[in-house]
Design a protein around this motif. Structure first.
Motif, PDB file in Angstrom:
ATOM      1  N   LEU A 183       0.819  -1.215   0.000  1.00  0.00           N
ATOM      2  CA  LEU A 183       0.000   0.000   0.000  1.00  0.00           C
ATOM      3  C   LEU A 183       0.851   1.262   0.000  1.00  0.00           C
ATOM      4  O   LEU A 183       0.535   2.236  -0.701  1.00  0.00           O
ATOM      5  N   ILE A 184       1.909   1.265   0.786  1.00  0.00           N
ATOM      6  CA  ILE A 184       2.805   2.427   0.791  1.00  0.00           C
ATOM      7  C   ILE A 184       3.399   2.642  -0.592  1.00  0.00           C
ATOM      8  O   ILE A 184       3.434   3.760  -1.124  1.00  0.00           O
ATOM      9  N   SER A 185       3.867   1.555  -1.205  1.00  0.00           N
ATOM     10  CA  SER A 185       4.492   1.646  -2.519  1.00  0.00           C
ATOM     11  C   SER A 185       3.516   2.151  -3.581  1.00  0.00           C
ATOM     12  O   SER A 185       3.877   2.967  -4.437  1.00  0.00           O
ATOM     13  N   ASP A 189       1.717   9.278  -1.265  1.00  0.00           N
ATOM     14  CA  ASP A 189       2.236  10.402  -2.056  1.00  0.00           C
ATOM     15  C   ASP A 189       2.732  11.482  -1.093  1.00  0.00           C
ATOM     16  O   ASP A 189       1.934  12.247  -0.550  1.00  0.00           O
ATOM     17  N   PRO A 190       4.036  11.558  -0.863  1.00  0.00           N
ATOM     18  CA  PRO A 190       4.556  12.547   0.078  1.00  0.00           C
ATOM     19  C   PRO A 190       4.719  13.942  -0.527  1.00  0.00           C
ATOM     20  O   PRO A 190       5.117  14.873   0.173  1.00  0.00           O
ATOM     21  N   SER A 191       4.393  14.105  -1.794  1.00  0.00           N
ATOM     22  CA  SER A 191       4.635  15.386  -2.463  1.00  0.00           C
ATOM     23  C   SER A 191       3.699  16.468  -1.948  1.00  0.00           C
ATOM     24  O   SER A 191       2.601  16.180  -1.448  1.00  0.00           O
ATOM     25  N   VAL A 198      -0.629   7.400   3.028  1.00  0.00           N
ATOM     26  CA  VAL A 198      -0.832   6.133   3.725  1.00  0.00           C
ATOM     27  C   VAL A 198      -0.079   6.158   5.046  1.00  0.00           C
ATOM     28  O   VAL A 198       1.034   6.710   5.126  1.00  0.00           O
ATOM     29  N   ALA A 199      -0.682   5.588   6.086  1.00  0.00           N
ATOM     30  CA  ALA A 199      -0.025   5.413   7.380  1.00  0.00           C
ATOM     31  C   ALA A 199      -0.260   3.983   7.859  1.00  0.00           C
ATOM     32  O   ALA A 199      -1.077   3.249   7.294  1.00  0.00           O
ATOM     33  N   GLU A 224       9.085   6.759   5.994  1.00  0.00           N
ATOM     34  CA  GLU A 224       8.697   8.108   6.408  1.00  0.00           C
ATOM     35  C   GLU A 224       7.182   8.308   6.309  1.00  0.00           C
ATOM     36  O   GLU A 224       6.689   9.256   5.690  1.00  0.00           O
ATOM     37  N   VAL A 225       6.455   7.367   6.901  1.00  0.00           N
ATOM     38  CA  VAL A 225       5.004   7.495   7.006  1.00  0.00           C
ATOM     39  C   VAL A 225       4.628   7.554   8.488  1.00  0.00           C
ATOM     40  O   VAL A 225       5.452   7.316   9.366  1.00  0.00           O
TER      41      VAL A 225
END
Length: 450
Positions: A183-185, A189-191, A198-199, A224-225
Motif C-alpha cells: 500500500l505504501i508503494s 504520495d509525500p509530495s 498512507v499510514a 517516512e510514514v
C-alpha cells in the motif's frame, strides 16, 4: 475546474490569531494565493463566490474514524451496550465486508464529512476478512476528490487468542507486513498538495502481536510514514498490559518504538500526568472523539489538559460501534461543551475547539504545513458555513463563537484543492443517489434484513 476562485464578503477565520471580519480570499491552482479586507480591492478570478457575510474557515481535519461501520449504524441489538459488548455483537457482521461494501461505506462517509465541513480525513480500517479493502477506500476518495490518509490497520489476535474478533477478520504477521509495504508503494504520495497518503495503524495494543507493533514502527521509519493506534482507551487495557507485558499501555507503547513525532493516538483517556508529559515531549499527538466517548459513557480525554502539557490534539468522529454520524462540526461543538464541562466556564472557547478541528487534526496527520489553516501557500481547502436564519438570529458580535454555539451548522460550500465538492448545501457527486441505494442494500445484507 476553474484555475482561480475568489470568495468575497466573508468573515474569515484563516488560522489561530489571523481573522478578517469582512474580507476576501483568492484561491489559485489548488493553493491559497492571497486574502485581504473588502476595502482592499480583490484580484480578478475565473469564478467569484459571494459568501454573503457567512463565516469561512479552513476545512476541518478528521483524525480518527472507522468508515465501514456506517453499514451498521444504530444497530439495535447492541445500541446501548458498552464498547466491548458492541464490538462482540458487530464483529460477526463486519466479517462479511467485501470491496464493494467498503467502497460504498467510504463514499458515504466522505460525502457526509464534506457536508459537516471536513476536507481531509484519515480512516482506521483494521477489519480484513478479504484482501484489497483499503484499495477500495482510496478509489472512493479519488472518485470524490477528497483528501484522504488511508491507514493500514490490522489485528492478529482473535477469540481463540483471547481477543474479541472472529478468526476471519484477523491476519498473520506476514500478510499484514507485506500488504503494508504494498500500500505504501502504490498509494503513499509525500509530495506537496497530495490528495492520498498512507499510514500504518495496528488496531490496539491488545489486538496485535508485539512483532506487529515493533515492525510497524520500523517500517514507518524506513518509508517516512505516520503511525496510529488506539491507546489508553479503557481501564481493561491497563489490566491487560500489566498481565501480559508487566507495564502500563503507555510504557508498552514507548517500549515498542512508537513514542515519536510520527505517532498519533486515538482517545488517550487513562494515562497518568507523567505519561502525558513524556509523550508530549516526544511529539506524539492525540485524537479526541467527544461524541463517541460520551455515547459509550466510559470517560473522555481532557483535551485542555493535554494541550496545556504540550500535546497537539485533534478531533475524530470515530465509528458506528460508538457513535453514528460523520460531522466534524458536531464533534467540534461537543469538544467545546465537554471542555467547559470538565474545566469550567472560563476554559474552552469556540476558537480552541475550532483550532483542534483544524490545526490539531492536521498535526495528527503530519500535514500541518499545508492543511488546517488558510495562510498564503496552504492547500485551498475551505468551508463557507451556513446557519439557518432562525439559528443565527441575534448572533452579530462573534461569528466564530456563533458557529459552534448556534446550531445546527452545515457547509454551504466545501472546497478541496480548489474544487467545489459541496455547493449551496448540496453534495456535487452526481452518482450519490445510486451509491446510497447500493449502500442500503449492502447494509441490509450485512444486517440480514429483507
Amino acid at each position: 475546474m476553474s484555475s482561480s476562485l475568489l470568495v468575497t464578503n466573508a468573515a474569515l477565520y484563516l488560522d489561530r490569531g489571523l481573522e478578517i471580519s469582512d474580507g476576501w480570499i483568492h484561491l489559485e491552482h489548488g493553493r491559497v494565493k492571497a486574502y485581504g479586507p473588502m476595502n482592499l480591492a480583490p484580484p480578478e478570478a475565473d469564478r467569484i463566490l459571494s459568501a454573503e457575510g457567512r463565516l469561512v474557515t479552513p476545512g476541518m481535519v478528521n483524525s480518527h474514524h472507522h468508515m465501514y461501520q456506517n453499514l451498521t449504524r444504530s444497530y439495535a441489538p447492541v445500541v446501548n451496550g458498552t464498547l466491548f459488548e458492541c464490538l462482540k455483537g458487530l464483529y460477526p457482521l463486519w466479517a462479511t465486508l467485501d470491496e464493494d461494501a467498503v467502497y460504498l461505506s467510504s463514499y458515504v462517509a466522505m460525502t457526509e464529512l464534506l457536508l459537516g465541513g471536513c476536507t481531509t480525513s484519515m480512516d482506521h480500517h483494521y477489519v480484513h476478512p478479504r484482501a484489497r479493502l483499503i484499495d477500495a477506500q482510496i478509489r472512493a476518495a479519488r472518485d470524490i476528490g477528497f483528501r484522504f490518509l488511508a491507514t493500514r490497520g490490522s489485528m492478529t489476535r482473535s477469540v481463540k487468542d483471547g481477543g474479541l474478533p472472529p478468526d476471519s477478520v484477523v491476519q498473520s504477521e506476514d500478510v499484514i507486513l507485506e500488504d503494508s509495504e504494498r500500500l505504501i508503494s502504490l498509494y503513499h504520495d509525500p509530495s506537496p498538495g497530495a490528495l492520498t497518503r498512507v499510514a500504518l495503524a495496528p488496531c490496539s495494543l491488545f489486538s496485535v502481536s508485539e512483532t506487529i507493533m515493533k515492525e510497524s514502527a520500523l517500517m514507518a521509519e524506513r518509508h517516512e510514514v505516520r503511525l496510529h493506534t488506539h491507546l489508553a482507551e479503557d481501564p481493561d487495557e491497563d489490566v491487560y498490559c500489566k498481565e501480559v507485558y508487566g507495564c502500563t499501555p503507555t510504557e508498552y507503547f514507548e517500549r515498542s518504538g512508537w513514542a515519536s513525532a510520527r505517532s498519533w493516538v486515538a482517545h488517550y483517556i487513562y494515562p497518568s500526568g507523567d505519561e502525558i508529559d513524556r509523550l508530549a515531549r516526544k511529539g506524539v499527538c492525540a485524537a479526541q472523539c467527544p461524541c463517541s466517548n460520551m455515547m459509550i459513557g466510559g470517560g473522555a480525554a481532557n483535551a485542555l489538559d493535554l494541550r496545556r502539557r504540550g500535546m497537539k490534539v485533534g478531533l475524530g468522529c470515530d465509528g458506528s460501534a460508538s457513535t453514528d454520524h460523520a460531522s466534524l462540526w458536531l464533534e467540534a461543538r461537543m469538544a467545546l461543551l465537554l471542555g467547559r464541562f470538565q474545566n469550567g466556564p472560563h476554559s474552552m472557547t469556540a476558537r480552541d475547539a475550532l483550532d483542534m478541528a483544524t490545526r490539531g487534526g492536521a498535526a495528527c496527520l503530519g500535514w500541518e504545513d499545508e492543511i488546517g489553516h488558510l495562510r498564503i501557500g496552504a492547500c485551498a481547502d475551505l468551508v463557507i458555513w451556513q446557519l439557518p436564519p432562525l439559528s443565527r438570529a441575534g448572533a452579530l458580535s462573534d461569528p466564530v463563537e456563533a458557529l459552534l454555539r448556534c446550531a445546527p451548522a452545515t457547509a454551504w460550500y466545501t472546497i478541496v484543492a480548489g474544487r467545489i465538492l459541496v455547493s449551496e448545501g448540496q453534495p456535487c457527486q452526481s452518482d450519490l443517489d445510486r451509491v446510497l441505494g447500493e449502500h442500503e442494500r449492502a447494509a441490509r445484507r450485512m444486517q440480514k434484513l429483507s
